[in-house]
Design a protein around this motif. Structure first.
Motif, PDB file in Angstrom:
ATOM      1  N   VAL A 106       0.853  -1.186   0.000  1.00 28.24           N
ATOM      2  CA  VAL A 106       0.000   0.000   0.000  1.00 28.24           C
ATOM      3  C   VAL A 106       0.890   1.237   0.000  1.00 28.24           C
ATOM      4  O   VAL A 106       1.713   1.417   0.899  1.00 28.24           O
ATOM      5  N   LYS A 107       0.714   2.076  -1.029  1.00 23.83           N
ATOM      6  CA  LYS A 107       1.470   3.329  -1.087  1.00 23.83           C
ATOM      7  C   LYS A 107       0.874   4.327  -0.110  1.00 23.83           C
ATOM      8  O   LYS A 107      -0.342   4.534  -0.089  1.00 23.83           O
ATOM      9  N   VAL A 108       1.737   4.935   0.700  1.00 25.15           N
ATOM     10  CA  VAL A 108       1.310   5.913   1.702  1.00 25.15           C
ATOM     11  C   VAL A 108       2.329   7.038   1.757  1.00 25.15           C
ATOM     12  O   VAL A 108       3.416   6.945   1.189  1.00 25.15           O
ATOM     13  N   ALA A 109       1.955   8.091   2.460  1.00 20.04           N
ATOM     14  CA  ALA A 109       2.923   9.110   2.865  1.00 20.04           C
ATOM     15  C   ALA A 109       3.076   8.938   4.374  1.00 20.04           C
ATOM     16  O   ALA A 109       2.093   8.776   5.099  1.00 20.04           O
ATOM     17  N   LEU A 110       4.313   8.931   4.831  1.00 19.78           N
ATOM     18  CA  LEU A 110       4.596   8.873   6.260  1.00 19.78           C
ATOM     19  C   LEU A 110       5.161  10.216   6.693  1.00 19.78           C
ATOM     20  O   LEU A 110       6.020  10.782   5.999  1.00 19.78           O
ATOM     21  N   ARG A 111       4.684  10.716   7.812  1.00 20.94           N
ATOM     22  CA  ARG A 111       5.278  11.910   8.413  1.00 20.94           C
ATOM     23  C   ARG A 111       5.903  11.464   9.724  1.00 20.94           C
ATOM     24  O   ARG A 111       5.236  10.894  10.586  1.00 20.94           O
ATOM     25  N   LEU A 112       7.200  11.691   9.852  1.00 17.78           N
ATOM     26  CA  LEU A 112       7.971  11.264  11.011  1.00 17.78           C
ATOM     27  C   LEU A 112       8.226  12.482  11.885  1.00 17.78           C
ATOM     28  O   LEU A 112       8.813  13.466  11.428  1.00 17.78           O
ATOM     29  N   LEU A 113       7.784  12.419  13.146  1.00 18.66           N
ATOM     30  CA  LEU A 113       7.876  13.567  14.043  1.00 18.66           C
ATOM     31  C   LEU A 113       8.531  13.184  15.364  1.00 18.66           C
ATOM     32  O   LEU A 113       8.114  12.216  16.007  1.00 18.66           O
ATOM     33  N   ALA A 114       9.518  13.954  15.765  1.00 22.44           N
ATOM     34  CA  ALA A 114      10.153  13.780  17.074  1.00 22.44           C
ATOM     35  C   ALA A 114      10.808  15.094  17.475  1.00 22.44           C
ATOM     36  O   ALA A 114      11.292  15.839  16.621  1.00 22.44           O
ATOM     37  N   SER A 115      10.788  15.369  18.766  1.00 19.01           N
ATOM     38  CA  SER A 115      11.430  16.569  19.303  1.00 19.01           C
ATOM     39  C   SER A 115      12.217  16.189  20.551  1.00 19.01           C
ATOM     40  O   SER A 115      11.730  15.392  21.357  1.00 19.01           O
ATOM     41  N   PRO A 116      13.402  16.776  20.723  1.00 16.98           N
ATOM     42  CA  PRO A 116      14.164  16.498  21.939  1.00 16.98           C
ATOM     43  C   PRO A 116      13.335  16.853  23.172  1.00 16.98           C
ATOM     44  O   PRO A 116      12.653  17.869  23.202  1.00 16.98           O
ATOM     45  N   GLY A 117      13.341  15.964  24.151  1.00 18.48           N
ATOM     46  CA  GLY A 117      12.629  16.240  25.396  1.00 18.48           C
ATOM     47  C   GLY A 117      11.160  15.886  25.380  1.00 18.48           C
ATOM     48  O   GLY A 117      10.507  15.909  26.411  1.00 18.48           O
ATOM     49  N   SER A 118      10.609  15.555  24.221  1.00 22.46           N
ATOM     50  CA  SER A 118       9.198  15.185  24.145  1.00 22.46           C
ATOM     51  C   SER A 118       9.052  13.707  24.499  1.00 22.46           C
ATOM     52  O   SER A 118       9.865  12.878  24.106  1.00 22.46           O
ATOM     53  N   ALA A 119       7.997  13.375  25.230  1.00 17.01           N
ATOM     54  CA  ALA A 119       7.766  11.986  25.634  1.00 17.01           C
ATOM     55  C   ALA A 119       7.334  11.119  24.462  1.00 17.01           C
ATOM     56  O   ALA A 119       7.565   9.911  24.466  1.00 17.01           O
ATOM     57  N   ASN A 120       6.713  11.723  23.461  1.00 18.02           N
ATOM     58  CA  ASN A 120       6.188  10.958  22.324  1.00 18.02           C
ATOM     59  C   ASN A 120       6.901  11.289  21.031  1.00 18.02           C
ATOM     60  O   ASN A 120       7.286  12.433  20.788  1.00 18.02           O
TER      61      ASN A 120
END
Length: 130
Positions: A106-120
């Motif tokens: 299945v073709k999708v777009a993925l958005r990858l999100l992370a920030s220093p200090g964030s729990a998630n």
């Protein structure tokens, strides 16, 4: 905050998702997989559950890249989270991807999100309209 106004491409999306209730996440029209520093899934919305065919009970608390989505355990996805963590940098990348686990590709777009200090950290999944 109104979850109905959030979209896959919203600015500052990770911090907005951090403030959503599970019910608000379930209102979104894209998949949300939130996981902690040990890669254990902590947030899993209804859209992604239905699209992937995996129940929240089966996914929550499980390691994302080994038990839930091993098709993302590679340099394109998992490694980007590791690199951002090692560098203490913000990750906000959108990539074209093909999901292959338990389904036809299945073709999708993925958005990858992370920030220093964030729990998630987040993998967001936008599927093409059928």
């Amino acid at each position: 905050m109104n979850a109905a106004t959030l979209s896959f491409s919203s600015a500052n999306l990770a911090s907005q998702l951090d403030n959503c209730t599970p019910e608000q996440l379930d209102q979104l029209d894209f998949g949300v997989i939130g996981f902690d520093a040990e890669t254990n899934v902590r947030l899993y919305n209804a859209f992604e559950s239905q699209a992937a065919g995996l129940s929240p009970e089966r996914v929550l608390g499980q390691p994302l890249f080994t038990n839930v989505a091993p098709c993302m355990n590679n340099f394109m996805v998992a490694q980007r989270f590791d690199d951002a963590n090692d560098e203490g940098s913000v990750l906000d990348d959108t990539i074209d991807y093909v999901l292959t686990l338990r389904m036809r590709p299945v073709k999708v777009a993925l958005r990858l999100l992370a920030s220093p200090g964030s729990a998630n950290r987040y993998v967001l999944v936008q599927r093409a309209p059928r």
